[in-house]
Motif scaffolding. Sequence first.
Motif, PDB file in Angstrom:
ATOM      1  N   SER A 165      -0.585   8.310 -18.946  1.00 57.40           N
ATOM      2  CA  SER A 165       0.010   6.997 -18.685  1.00 57.40           C
ATOM      3  C   SER A 165       0.813   6.498 -19.880  1.00 57.40           C
ATOM      4  O   SER A 165       1.872   5.882 -19.714  1.00 57.40           O
ATOM      5  CB  SER A 165      -1.082   5.990 -18.305  1.00 57.40           C
ATOM      6  N   ARG A 455      -5.669   0.829  -0.677  1.00 66.25           N
ATOM      7  CA  ARG A 455      -4.646   0.316  -1.587  1.00 66.25           C
ATOM      8  C   ARG A 455      -4.495   1.227  -2.802  1.00 66.25           C
ATOM      9  O   ARG A 455      -3.383   1.462  -3.271  1.00 66.25           O
ATOM     10  CB  ARG A 455      -5.015  -1.111  -2.027  1.00 66.25           C
ATOM     11  N   ARG A 456      -5.608   1.746  -3.327  1.00 62.59           N
ATOM     12  CA  ARG A 456      -5.542   2.647  -4.476  1.00 62.59           C
ATOM     13  C   ARG A 456      -4.761   3.903  -4.129  1.00 62.59           C
ATOM     14  O   ARG A 456      -3.963   4.403  -4.944  1.00 62.59           O
ATOM     15  CB  ARG A 456      -6.947   3.016  -4.949  1.00 62.59           C
ATOM     16  N   GLU A 457      -4.961   4.448  -2.953  1.00 61.96           N
ATOM     17  CA  GLU A 457      -4.249   5.659  -2.525  1.00 61.96           C
ATOM     18  C   GLU A 457      -2.779   5.379  -2.297  1.00 61.96           C
ATOM     19  O   GLU A 457      -1.923   6.219  -2.596  1.00 61.96           O
ATOM     20  CB  GLU A 457      -4.919   6.203  -1.268  1.00 61.96           C
ATOM     21  N   GLU A 458      -2.470   4.188  -1.803  1.00 59.29           N
ATOM     22  CA  GLU A 458      -1.060   3.814  -1.641  1.00 59.29           C
ATOM     23  C   GLU A 458      -0.369   3.734  -3.004  1.00 59.29           C
ATOM     24  O   GLU A 458       0.808   4.091  -3.130  1.00 59.29           O
ATOM     25  CB  GLU A 458      -0.951   2.474  -0.912  1.00 59.29           C
ATOM     26  N   LYS A 459      -1.116   3.266  -4.011  1.00 56.64           N
ATOM     27  CA  LYS A 459      -0.541   3.172  -5.354  1.00 56.64           C
ATOM     28  C   LYS A 459      -0.184   4.548  -5.905  1.00 56.64           C
ATOM     29  O   LYS A 459       0.784   4.683  -6.663  1.00 56.64           O
ATOM     30  CB  LYS A 459      -1.524   2.479  -6.304  1.00 56.64           C
ATOM     31  N   GLU A 462       3.187   5.121  -4.520  1.00 59.65           N
ATOM     32  CA  GLU A 462       4.169   4.209  -5.117  1.00 59.65           C
ATOM     33  C   GLU A 462       4.472   4.570  -6.568  1.00 59.65           C
ATOM     34  O   GLU A 462       5.607   4.427  -7.025  1.00 59.65           O
ATOM     35  CB  GLU A 462       3.643   2.768  -5.027  1.00 59.65           C
ATOM     36  N   ASN A 463       3.460   5.055  -7.285  1.00 57.32           N
ATOM     37  CA  ASN A 463       3.653   5.360  -8.704  1.00 57.32           C
ATOM     38  C   ASN A 463       4.470   6.616  -8.950  1.00 57.32           C
ATOM     39  O   ASN A 463       4.814   6.910 -10.102  1.00 57.32           O
ATOM     40  CB  ASN A 463       2.301   5.472  -9.399  1.00 57.32           C
ATOM     41  N   ALA A 632      -2.559   7.457 -10.190  1.00 61.71           N
ATOM     42  CA  ALA A 632      -3.204   6.166  -9.927  1.00 61.71           C
ATOM     43  C   ALA A 632      -3.283   5.304 -11.182  1.00 61.71           C
ATOM     44  O   ALA A 632      -3.319   4.065 -11.089  1.00 61.71           O
ATOM     45  CB  ALA A 632      -4.603   6.390  -9.354  1.00 61.71           C
ATOM     46  N   LYS A 635      -0.068   2.204 -14.384  1.00 63.82           N
ATOM     47  CA  LYS A 635       0.031   0.774 -14.114  1.00 63.82           C
ATOM     48  C   LYS A 635       0.851   0.108 -15.201  1.00 63.82           C
ATOM     49  O   LYS A 635       0.521   0.196 -16.378  1.00 63.82           O
ATOM     50  CB  LYS A 635      -1.365   0.142 -14.072  1.00 63.82           C
TER      51      LYS A 635
END
Length: 636
Positions: A165, A455-459, A462-463, A632, A635
């Motif tokens: 990250s 929502r975590r899996e969607e992120k 998206e990431n 994941a 962020k």
Amino acid sequence: MRRSKKTQKKVNDPLRTLVQKRLVADVFENTKKKTENWCILVLDKMSTRVISSALGMYDLMEERVAIVEDLTKKRAPYKDKDVIYLLAQTSDSVDRLVADWSGDSILYGNSVFVYFLGRLPDKQLAKIKQCKPLLKRIKAFTEVNIDFLAKEKRAFTFDMRSSFSRLYLRDGPTVAELNIAEKLVTVCATLNEYPHIRWKQSSALGQSLANLFHVKMNDFIGANENWWYHGDGNNLNTARSTLLFLDRADDCVSPLMHEFTYQAMVNDLLPMDDDKLTYQAETGDDGGTQDKDVLLNDNDELWVELRGKHIADVVQILSNRIRDITSSGAGASLNQKGGVMSMKQMADTVKKLPEYKEVMSKLSQHMAIAHQCLGIFTKEGLMDLAELEQTLATGQTDEGAKPKTKELVNDVGEYLQRLTDAQKKVRLLAILIVSQNGLKPEDKAQLMAAAQLSRREEKMIENLAVLGVPLASSGEEKKSGLFGMGGLLSGVGAAPDEESEFQGSRYDPPLQSILEDLCGNRLSIEDYPSVLPLPDMGSSAGSGVTSARPRKKPTESARSKGGATSRWKRTEEKKKTKDEVYSGGRQIIFMVGGMCFSELRVIEATCQKESREILAGTTHFVKPAQFLKDLARLKK
């Protein structure tokens, strides 16, 4: 004596062997020159892993090491023993070293030998200078330059998974990049390489690392005037190496694909923790099983031989060897009925052949692991899923058809509704989005509704945008598959017209094409620039990354009535492995952001095909599940 100035073919020691020799010479032999006593060896977490990757306890005893201690744990005093510290150059390790010699409870004798894996920062050196009880006992104080893990004969890692990250949310150079550059200096110091430095032109991270490493490598050379490198004025028997920085962000598909090769399947499907695998071993004739731990690393010769092979090859090789043993003179005498024995009959026969116990134990172990992989693959229906993934990645079905984006969206949507495992859904969606260079909003909405992700899996999806992957398409119909994209993936991904050993394994990571062009001096200098001007390399400044070699005609489809067997049919007889004799300088590939196991397979295959030595390095080796976790954590 000066070496010959003629560049010759040569056989280099594997990386793990070089590390072993360096540790023995620079740490243990150097210590033995200064003391005849047996020593205590004190290690921290990183140095423990470095030592474990190269030396066993018997090797350490040969070097007069009596006991190995953990720096982080409470230790008993051995005031009559000399002590060797081999430590990472971190603040924590230096603080613990100083603490051993502060106060009234001195642990060891009057001879202290201190070795650091890499360059010790001035701040940490000052701490040691201020500890008078330690300073007066030091008999050796050296940086050994082995701040990396030699995991395989051609592969090393820095075990920097937590840096993912920080590297991809950067606004400029980071401490993680400095650590990578300094660790790479220790790799090159061990290899005696002062490489030409190249990077992918579109990767700002790659360019930053290339320039930072260039500075650090020159600093090292300036501080070590007696150090030599391959290709310098006195060592012209081998050309200078090339170090190529690649970026995981340029290929997000390869870490997500379901692979058919042994090492990739074991790491994807089974509970593998670093080198340790827990698998189900048979307990006896009743068919029962129990969990058993085994280490799969370069100390296991059978693992080294099989890890890059297709799972169908692995099972065939193991079956043939077991059958050869049971058909030997002693085994045949126990097969009273004659004819072909089943696997159970072969196992029962071998139990009566004690002289084959050790080799059969290893064969049976790998047979059990391979069958466990196949069992999971079959039970979870991964063959059809893998086939769909390969169609997405290559843009063609195994029959040569080129489906349009809408067809692929519909196929993926139907498959998502059948899947129950969320991780497989995310992997499939990510492969589709990357391969199509984004999706129309209505197509993405349709697929997300079908996937029913948290929502975590969607992120995780998206990431991908943080890594530069477009999530939304322009609305125009694109050429399907990775080869329809620009950048690193342009012109790659083995379609049916590519050479492929198994017809059901059409996709190869983009790294393969890059390696072939790098070894053949065809890698575009515009797309892969160099920190300093390169020497004349023929056509190295050619038209692009993709090879200009003519492609083979499409092979006949493997899609037939059979299942995995037909899809794993060979396209041609496998070529014999060449002897490991290489020409030219080393090619060192460093993948920042994590290297996957299919890429290790490609590197090994390219070494054999091109007769060039290629070493692979990375911040960390990445499994599909770990890559999703990395996504994941992106962020902002």
